[in-house]
Design a protein around this motif. Structure first.
Motif, mmCIF file in Angstrom:
data_model
loop_
_atom_site.group_PDB
_atom_site.id
_atom_site.type_symbol
_atom_site.label_atom_id
_atom_site.label_comp_id
_atom_site.label_asym_id
_atom_site.label_seq_id
_atom_site.Cartn_x
_atom_site.Cartn_y
_atom_site.Cartn_z
ATOM 1 N N ARG A 114 9.628 51.510 70.641
ATOM 2 C CA ARG A 114 9.826 52.280 69.420
ATOM 3 C C ARG A 114 9.340 53.707 69.630
ATOM 4 N NH1 ARG A 114 6.244 49.794 64.854
ATOM 5 N NH2 ARG A 114 8.136 48.642 64.903
ATOM 6 N N MET A 115 9.747 54.567 68.736
ATOM 7 C CA MET A 115 9.268 55.942 68.742
ATOM 8 C C MET A 115 7.843 55.960 68.204
ATOM 9 S SD MET A 115 10.745 59.209 66.645
ATOM 10 C CE MET A 115 10.966 58.189 65.191
ATOM 11 N N ARG A 116 7.037 56.799 68.795
ATOM 12 C CA ARG A 116 5.679 56.984 68.285
ATOM 13 C C ARG A 116 5.441 58.474 68.114
ATOM 14 N NH1 ARG A 116 -0.058 56.439 70.517
ATOM 15 N NH2 ARG A 116 -1.211 56.451 68.569
ATOM 16 N N ILE A 117 5.028 58.851 66.936
ATOM 17 C CA ILE A 117 4.638 60.235 66.663
ATOM 18 C C ILE A 117 3.126 60.256 66.636
ATOM 19 C CG2 ILE A 117 4.702 62.116 64.990
ATOM 20 C CD1 ILE A 117 7.490 61.194 64.216
ATOM 21 N N VAL A 118 2.544 61.043 67.531
ATOM 22 C CA VAL A 118 1.090 61.132 67.660
ATOM 23 C C VAL A 118 0.648 62.427 66.983
ATOM 24 C CG1 VAL A 118 -0.854 61.207 69.266
ATOM 25 C CG2 VAL A 118 1.217 59.922 69.870
ATOM 26 N N PHE A 119 -0.140 62.276 65.938
ATOM 27 C CA PHE A 119 -0.627 63.432 65.192
ATOM 28 C C PHE A 119 -1.914 63.965 65.810
ATOM 29 C CE2 PHE A 119 2.067 61.241 62.168
ATOM 30 C CZ PHE A 119 2.732 62.277 61.551
ATOM 31 N N GLU A 120 -2.225 65.217 65.514
ATOM 32 C CA GLU A 120 -3.486 65.817 65.971
ATOM 33 C C GLU A 120 -4.668 65.044 65.403
ATOM 34 O OE1 GLU A 120 -3.956 68.101 68.235
ATOM 35 O OE2 GLU A 120 -1.878 68.735 68.468
ATOM 36 N N ASP A 121 -4.551 64.607 64.165
ATOM 37 C CA ASP A 121 -5.576 63.789 63.531
ATOM 38 C C ASP A 121 -5.388 62.349 64.006
ATOM 39 O OD1 ASP A 121 -7.131 62.173 61.904
ATOM 40 O OD2 ASP A 121 -6.398 63.040 60.019
ATOM 41 N N PRO A 122 -6.323 61.801 64.781
ATOM 42 C CA PRO A 122 -6.141 60.455 65.336
ATOM 43 C C PRO A 122 -6.055 59.352 64.282
ATOM 44 C CG PRO A 122 -8.349 61.281 65.802
ATOM 45 C CD PRO A 122 -7.588 62.406 65.169
ATOM 46 N N GLU A 123 -6.481 59.628 63.064
ATOM 47 C CA GLU A 123 -6.407 58.637 61.994
ATOM 48 C C GLU A 123 -5.040 58.604 61.315
ATOM 49 O OE1 GLU A 123 -9.001 56.526 61.212
ATOM 50 O OE2 GLU A 123 -9.864 57.385 63.031
ATOM 51 N N ARG A 124 -4.229 59.592 61.588
ATOM 52 C CA ARG A 124 -2.945 59.710 60.900
ATOM 53 C C ARG A 124 -1.825 59.091 61.723
ATOM 54 N NH1 ARG A 124 0.041 65.201 58.934
ATOM 55 N NH2 ARG A 124 1.626 64.154 57.721
ATOM 56 N N GLU A 125 -0.930 58.403 61.054
ATOM 57 C CA GLU A 125 0.266 57.867 61.699
ATOM 58 C C GLU A 125 1.339 57.650 60.642
ATOM 59 O OE1 GLU A 125 -0.829 53.145 61.734
ATOM 60 O OE2 GLU A 125 -1.351 54.325 63.478
ATOM 61 N N ILE A 126 2.568 57.539 61.108
ATOM 62 C CA ILE A 126 3.645 57.231 60.177
ATOM 63 C C ILE A 126 3.529 55.765 59.811
ATOM 64 C CG2 ILE A 126 6.138 56.975 59.918
ATOM 65 C CD1 ILE A 126 6.511 59.456 61.516
ATOM 66 N N ASP A 127 3.476 55.511 58.539
ATOM 67 C CA ASP A 127 3.375 54.153 58.026
ATOM 68 C C ASP A 127 4.636 53.374 58.389
ATOM 69 O OD1 ASP A 127 3.490 51.882 56.263
ATOM 70 O OD2 ASP A 127 2.068 52.895 54.949
ATOM 71 N N GLU A 128 4.478 52.156 58.804
ATOM 72 C CA GLU A 128 5.622 51.322 59.148
ATOM 73 C C GLU A 128 6.514 51.046 57.950
ATOM 74 O OE1 GLU A 128 6.651 50.484 62.310
ATOM 75 O OE2 GLU A 128 5.090 51.946 62.719
ATOM 76 N N ASN A 129 6.060 51.383 56.756
ATOM 77 C CA ASN A 129 6.884 51.205 55.563
ATOM 78 C C ASN A 129 7.876 52.334 55.350
ATOM 79 O OD1 ASN A 129 5.684 48.762 54.808
ATOM 80 N ND2 ASN A 129 3.977 49.854 53.884
ATOM 81 N N LEU A 130 7.797 53.395 56.166
ATOM 82 C CA LEU A 130 8.758 54.492 56.053
ATOM 83 C C LEU A 130 10.098 53.983 56.562
ATOM 84 C CD1 LEU A 130 9.609 57.382 55.461
ATOM 85 C CD2 LEU A 130 8.757 58.025 57.707
ATOM 86 N N GLN A 131 11.001 53.733 55.639
ATOM 87 C CA GLN A 131 12.318 53.193 55.967
ATOM 88 C C GLN A 131 13.386 54.046 55.316
ATOM 89 O OE1 GLN A 131 12.349 49.164 54.590
ATOM 90 N NE2 GLN A 131 10.702 48.540 55.947
ATOM 91 N N LEU A 132 14.374 54.384 56.091
ATOM 92 C CA LEU A 132 15.567 55.050 55.586
ATOM 93 C C LEU A 132 16.750 54.287 56.146
ATOM 94 C CD1 LEU A 132 14.774 58.822 56.161
ATOM 95 C CD2 LEU A 132 15.094 57.715 53.975
ATOM 96 N N GLY A 133 17.855 54.336 55.484
ATOM 97 C CA GLY A 133 19.034 53.649 55.983
ATOM 98 C C GLY A 133 19.150 52.258 55.405
ATOM 99 N N GLU A 134 20.058 51.492 55.977
ATOM 100 C CA GLU A 134 20.428 50.214 55.387
ATOM 101 C C GLU A 134 19.837 49.018 56.118
ATOM 102 O OE1 GLU A 134 24.632 50.114 54.328
ATOM 103 O OE2 GLU A 134 24.687 52.245 54.790
ATOM 104 N N GLU A 135 19.190 49.205 57.237
ATOM 105 C CA GLU A 135 18.745 48.090 58.054
ATOM 106 C C GLU A 135 17.387 47.515 57.654
ATOM 107 O OE1 GLU A 135 20.727 46.606 60.316
ATOM 108 O OE2 GLU A 135 22.212 48.041 59.599
ATOM 109 N N GLY A 136 16.585 48.252 56.908
ATOM 110 C CA GLY A 136 15.278 47.753 56.504
ATOM 111 C C GLY A 136 14.239 47.832 57.605
ATOM 112 N N GLU A 137 14.541 48.561 58.676
ATOM 113 C CA GLU A 137 13.583 48.741 59.760
ATOM 114 C C GLU A 137 12.766 49.999 59.507
ATOM 115 O OE1 GLU A 137 15.534 47.565 63.918
ATOM 116 O OE2 GLU A 137 16.632 49.137 62.892
ATOM 117 N N SER A 138 11.590 50.038 60.094
ATOM 118 C CA SER A 138 10.805 51.262 60.068
ATOM 119 C C SER A 138 11.607 52.354 60.761
ATOM 120 C CB SER A 138 9.483 51.048 60.810
ATOM 121 O OG SER A 138 8.863 52.293 61.049
#
Length: 166
Positions: A114-138
């Motif tokens: 999967r894609m991983r976006i690494v933020f400068e703040d180590p505590e921050r990440e894209i929540d797996e609940n971020l879903q767009l589109g019709e497939e229901g995947e992160s």
């Protein structure tokens, strides 16, 4: 298509997948795309400008949703009345973008299938609940590996060009 509209509305309510990201319904200019990719199902576009990494519905999904909203609004009677309300309310949600400042992102990479976006703040990440589109995947699972790797190369070149202060 209704699932696309519901996903957009759910994102509006839930935020954009992490507590610090920005939700943008304006459709305003983010700047010229330096690179963009489309999800494997064609529903989501991920773009990179000098200042932002963003996710939005693809042009084809947006056009299909707008056509359905217009058809409902033009139906006449109660259906047309309700369709008109939906077109006004939901229509704005089609310009939804989850956007993240380039300066706040350290790296974008392909990791664990999967894609991983690494933020400068180590505590921050894209929540797996971020879903767009019709497939229901992160959103982190919706893009092809080669597309993510190419996007990451352009992102890294931009970061290198910008220097350590962003």
């Amino acid at each position: 298509m209704r699932s696309v509209l519901m996903a957009v509305l759910a994102l509006a309510v839930a935020g954009c997948g992490d507590s610090d990201g920005e939700v943008d319904f304006s459709g305003g200019e983010l700047g010229r795309d330096l690179h963009s990719i489309v999800s494997e199902d064609g529903a989501v576009r991920m773009g990179l400008t000098r200042d932002w990494v963003y996710f939005t519905l693809s042009d084809s999904v947006r056009a299909r949703a707008e056509a359905e909203l217009d058809a409902d609004a033009d139906a006449g009677g109660v259906q047309g009345f309700l369709g008109g309300i939906m077109r006004n309310v939901v229509g704005r949600a089609l310009d939804f973008r989850a956007k993240y400042a380039v300066a706040e992102i350290r790296d974008i990479r392909w990791e664990d299938d999967r894609m991983r976006i690494v933020f400068e703040d180590p505590e921050r990440e894209i929540d797996e609940n971020l879903q767009l589109g019709e497939e229901g995947e992160s959103v982190t699972e919706q893009f092809a590996e080669n597309e993510v790797r190419a996007f990451a190369e352009v992102f890294r070149a931009l970061k290198e060009e910008s220097g350590p202060t962003g």
